[in-house]
Write a protein that holds these residues in place. Structure first.
Motif, PDB file in Angstrom:
ATOM      1  N   GLU A 421       0.939  -1.053   0.023  1.00 23.62           N
ATOM      2  CA  GLU A 421       0.393   0.139  -0.533  1.00 23.62           C
ATOM      3  C   GLU A 421       0.618   1.296  -0.253  1.00 23.62           C
ATOM      4  N   ASN A 422       1.590   1.194   1.461  1.00 23.69           N
ATOM      5  CA  ASN A 422       2.828   2.335   0.781  1.00 23.69           C
ATOM      6  C   ASN A 422       3.594   2.719  -0.364  1.00 23.69           C
ATOM      7  N   ILE A 423       3.974   1.494  -0.670  1.00 22.54           N
ATOM      8  CA  ILE A 423       4.614   2.045  -1.632  1.00 22.54           C
ATOM      9  C   ILE A 423       3.902   2.543  -3.524  1.00 22.54           C
ATOM     10  N   ILE A 424       2.133   1.595  -3.411  1.00 21.73           N
ATOM     11  CA  ILE A 424       1.401   2.330  -4.183  1.00 21.73           C
ATOM     12  C   ILE A 424       1.118   4.063  -4.309  1.00 21.73           C
ATOM     13  N   VAL A 425       0.813   4.340  -3.008  1.00 18.54           N
ATOM     14  CA  VAL A 425       0.249   5.993  -2.306  1.00 18.54           C
ATOM     15  C   VAL A 425       1.377   6.800  -3.164  1.00 18.54           C
TER      16      VAL A 425
END
Ligand code: ADP
Ligand code: MG
Length: 475
Positions: A421-425
């Motif tokens: 999630e963090n990477i995608i955001v």
């Protein structure tokens, strides 16, 4: 045809593996050069004497035990007298009065059912020389003269071609598991005679038996039996059963039929007598014990064990016990602590696929059970995905390097949702323009985002979870 019951008995000849022949010191090996594996005794030179090969007797006794036969107290041999150009002595050394085994009984599997088979006897003998026929001459090749043969005679206990062939397959496997023969039909190491008769379903006496001699493949055994059942049934149906004669026939591969060779009504009198040149040899109980200890667990027994102890399917277990080296590989995996189902999967798919592709035996295969364990352990530890495991498997096999050398700690897939999630955001924030375009209908940008995530994670992002998160975020 279904009106009648078929009765079948088999005689199976199998060449044994040994360094030297059964009664001479000539080599026992396939040889393309005619008359190269020959000692004077094989050609019946006067004054030569046979010497019994102890290893052949041992192997014969082993097979006698495998068939649950009774073993004799003494080993000795008989002369079976007849004249044939490829039999220069004028007799064959065989066992008639005291074979290595009598009254055997085993169980085999046919069409997933167990059936009992009763063995009349099993005996050790020598093969004859062979004749090569040319346009106007015939040549004798003595290479085969004196090659050890085990002849096994069953009682008339089979009722179909399927059962007869299942028995032959069972025995071929047993010979190979025991390591006493290559049992290769393609090399002519197995030859069979089949005896077939039919009778009314409710009859109590057997019909007239017809013998089909010297069949060299199991496929031909199958066809010969079915042809004979059909031929005899049709004659009986037409009221011509008296035309079924006790005779010897041969199988003609081209037409798939059997052809009469000679009548067998008057049995040949071979004038058997004990070969005076071979001393009687006492079989010590301790020797039998030793031989017994060397009998490995055979295919059917192992199959039962794999299904009962490890929950393998009938199919997978059958594939694994097909060759002893497959079964041994599998058991080594279990000993190393690899999960049985996983070992079975790797073996029956990737490993057998590879060795068939490379046309090698499993013993020559680079990836040993120890190496397989490195891969399986890495999957279990979460260091590699199962997809990566397969890639590593093929790389290791191709480059002949241990799998470990392709496994590193940073190969682990990122399946952690929060981390992804963090990477995608972050990636979506960096690509605001593309996000806008995607939302306005440029659907094919989806793959672009996936690509960016893979680039950021050096291919380690779990693709399924990545797509899920992207879909949510881009709505
Ligand atoms: P031979 O020397 O005539 O070949 P064997 O005793 O070596 O005789 O072999 C006899 C074979 O024939 C055995 O395999 C036996 O089971 C089989 N047999 C005997 N009677 C019948 C029968 N009525 N129908 C089918 N097979 C039979
Ligand atoms: Mg016979």
């Amino acid at each position: 045809m279904g009106k009648y019951r078929a009765v079948i008995g088999l005689e199976m000849h199998c060449e044994l593996k040994s360094n030297s022949k059964v009664f001479s010191s000539a080599r026992n090996s396939y040889n393309e050069i005619p008359n190269d594996n020959v000692r004077p005794v094989d050609m019946a030179f006067p004054g030569t004497l046979p010497v019994v090969n102890k290893k052949c007797v041992r192997d014969a006794l082993m097979m006698s035990m495998v068939l649950n036969c009774e073993q004799p107290e003494y080993i000795y041999f008989d002369r079976k007298n007849y004249y044939y150009p490829d039999l220069p002595k004028g007799y064959q050394i065989t066992q008639m009065a005291s074979p290595v085994g009598v009254h055997g009984k085993i169980e085999i599997e046919c069409d997933k059912k167990r059936i009992p088979v009763t063995i009349h006897d099993i005996h050790l003998e020598e093969d004859a020389a062979s004749l090569d026929h040319y346009y106007d001459t015939s040549c004798i090749d003595y290479n085969r003269a004196g090659v050890p043969l085990l002849e096994l005679v069953t009682e008339p206990c089979f009722s179909s071609a399927e059962e007869a062939v299942a028995f032959l397959e069972h025995m071929r496997s047993a010979y190979k598991y025991c390591g006493v023969s290559e049992a290769d039909t393609k090399k002519g190491q197995i030859r069979c005679d089949v005896n077939v008769s039919i009778m009314d379903k409710e009859a109590t006496e057997f019909g007239t038996r017809v013998e089909v001699k010297n069949i060299n493949s199991f496929g031909n055994v199958y066809d010969a039996i079915n042809y004979e059942i059909k031929r005899q049934s049709e004659l009986k149906e037409q009221g011509r059963y008296d035309e079924v004669e006790q005779e010897t026939r041969r199988f003609d591969e081209e037409s798939g039929t059997t052809i009469r060779m000679r009548s067998k009504v008057d049995a040949i009198d071979y004038k058997y007598f004990v070969d005076p040149n071979i001393p009687k040899f006492k079989i010590e109980a301790s020797w039998l014990e030793e031989i017994k200890k060397d009998i490995p667990m055979l295919a059917l027994e192992r199959k039962d064990k794999y299904m009962a102890d490890y929950g393998l399917s009938d199919y997978d277990a059958s594939v694994i016990v097909k060759e002893k080296e497959y079964a041994d590989y599998f058991e080594k995996c279990i000993d190393l602590g690899i999960d049985a189902k996983k070992a079975s999967n790797w073996l029956t798919t990737q490993i057998l696929g590879e060795i068939n592709h490379e046309e090698i035996g499993l013993s020559e295969f680079f990836l040993t059970p120890e190496y397989l364990k490195q891969i399986v352990d890495a999957i279990e530890a979460g260091t590699i995905s199962s997809k990566q495991a397969k890639e590593i498997f093929y790389k290791a096999v191709e480059e002949k390097k241990e799998p470990k050398s392709f496994i590193s700690s940073d190969m682990a897939q990122i399946s952690n949702r929060e981390e992804l999630e963090n990477i995608i955001v972050e990636i979506l924030a960096k690509n605001a323009v593309q996000v806008e375009q995607y939302k306005n209908g440029k659907d094919n940008l989806f793959d672009y985002f996936v690509g960016q995530v893979m680039k950021e994670t050096r291919g380690k992002a779990n693709p399924v979870i990545t797509k899920e998160i992207l879909k949510q975020r881009l709505q």
